[in-house]
Scaffold this active site. Structure first.
Site, PDB file in Angstrom:
ATOM      1  CE  LYS A 265     -12.232  -4.184 -15.253  1.00 35.59           C
ATOM      2  NZ  LYS A 265     -13.523  -4.683 -14.692  1.00 35.59           N
TER       3      LYS A 265
ATOM      4  CB  VAL B 261      -0.928   0.037   1.238  1.00 34.81           C
ATOM      5  CG1 VAL B 261      -1.949  -1.091   1.183  1.00 34.81           C
ATOM      6  CG2 VAL B 261      -0.131  -0.040   2.532  1.00 34.81           C
TER       7      VAL B 261
ATOM      8  CB  SER C  76      -8.418   9.259   5.451  1.00 35.90           C
ATOM      9  OG  SER C  76      -7.697   8.770   4.337  1.00 35.90           O
TER      10      SER C  76
END
Length: 314
Positions: free
Chosen positions: A131, A36, A42
């Site tokens: 995709k 990440v 947040s």
């Protein structure tokens, strides 16, 4: 299935679907890792939640190749849940995986329509083409893969169509409301994906999530909700032509959601092709898993409706 639990790395683990994916991995006793971005205030609570669950957290950007390769080399399976604006960033994940011969499976971020078998209005088609580009790059790299066609997220679309967190007397219907869609509960999407990511039967295959209890039309959904709530909703039909015009006139990225609505709820693309003996369908592959049907989800919505969620397309 594998006796030794595979180590699973999730990209986008703090996102909408990613949170479910991480929790599903942990619940199935997989050593679980996330890659990440450096934590922002947040996301701090979720960061601490992952740590308390025993998740190993790698912090870095997708441009930091050395960090990504180092993370990928520690696991067996890579699952990407990156959001639509980051889909082409997965080329960087593919490049990292090519440097890590230990990877047994890559699940790129799809979780929608079976993009090689359907088509849509131009704004949605462009998304599906991205995709497909990731699929072809994965195949060209010789990376073992599983492509997940999870169709639609049930909590997201139940909230969008019915607004169960509000007391409304009115509902909008796209087209005539008869087209069948497949609405799968997000927790089930994650659970099926975890199972498929370590299943030899799904290696280098597409798996489609089409449980029979989740195949519904807008009219089915509205009628069920009216019965459960004891209300009669006023219905306004928005024509196919109006939706097409909006997809042509709205600026990017506002044109994408209406093109998706057209594809799912007017064209009915998720049920536009029959599954044959060669297709892999999740509820048939994993009959022991008790998925949450749309009817059960509506019961949940009566007491604990999903929080509204806005999808990011840019």
């Amino acid at each position: 299935m594998e006796s030794e639990k595979s180590k699973i790395l999730v990209f986008g683990g703090r996102g909408y679907l990613g949170k479910y994916m991480v929790k599903a991995s942990v619940s199935m006793d997989h050593p679980t890792y996330v890659y990440v971005r450096p934590v922002d205030p947040s996301k701090l609570q979720l960061h601490h939640e992952f740590e308390s669950m025993g998740v190993t957290i790698f912090q870095g950007e997708l441009d930091e190749e050395e960090k990504m390769v180092a993370a990928v080399k520690q696991v067996d399976v890579v699952i990407s849940t990156l959001a639509v604006p980051q889909h082409l960033e997965q080329f960087k994940i593919i490049h990292a995986i090519k440097q890590a011969p230990n990877i047994k499976r890559f699940v790129p971020s799809e979780f929608g329509n079976e993009v090689d078998r359907v088509s849509g209005l131009p704004p949605f088609q462009a998304l599906m083409e991205n995709k497909k580009r990731i699929r072809r790059a994965t195949e060209s790299a010789g990376i073992p893969f599983t492509y997940v066609s999870a169709n639609s997220f049930a909590s997201y679309f139940v909230d969008f169509l019915l607004h169960p967190h509000q007391t409304l007397q009115h509902v909008s219907i796209y087209g005539n409301g008869d087209a069948k869609a497949v609405l799968n509960f997000e927790e089930d999407v994650a659970a099926y994906t975890m199972k498929a990511s370590v299943d030899p039967r799904t290696c280098n295959r597409v798996i489609i999530y089409r449980p029979p209890g989740n195949i519904v039309s807008q009219l089915d959904l509205i009628s069920s909700w009216e019965k459960k709530t004891g209300t009669t909703l006023q219905r306004t039909h928005i024509s196919e032509q109006d939706i097409i015009k909006l997809s042509e006139s709205l600026p990017f990225p506002e044109n994408i959601p209406v093109a998706i609505l057209h594809n799912i709820f007017i064209k009915g693309d998720q049920m536009s092709f029959e599954l044959n003996a060669n297709d892999l369908e999740a509820s048939e592959l994993y009959p022991e898993y008790k998925y949450t049907s749309v009817d059960k989800l509506l019961d949940i919505c009566l007491v604990n409706p999903p929080k509204p969620k806005l999808a990011a397309f840019a």
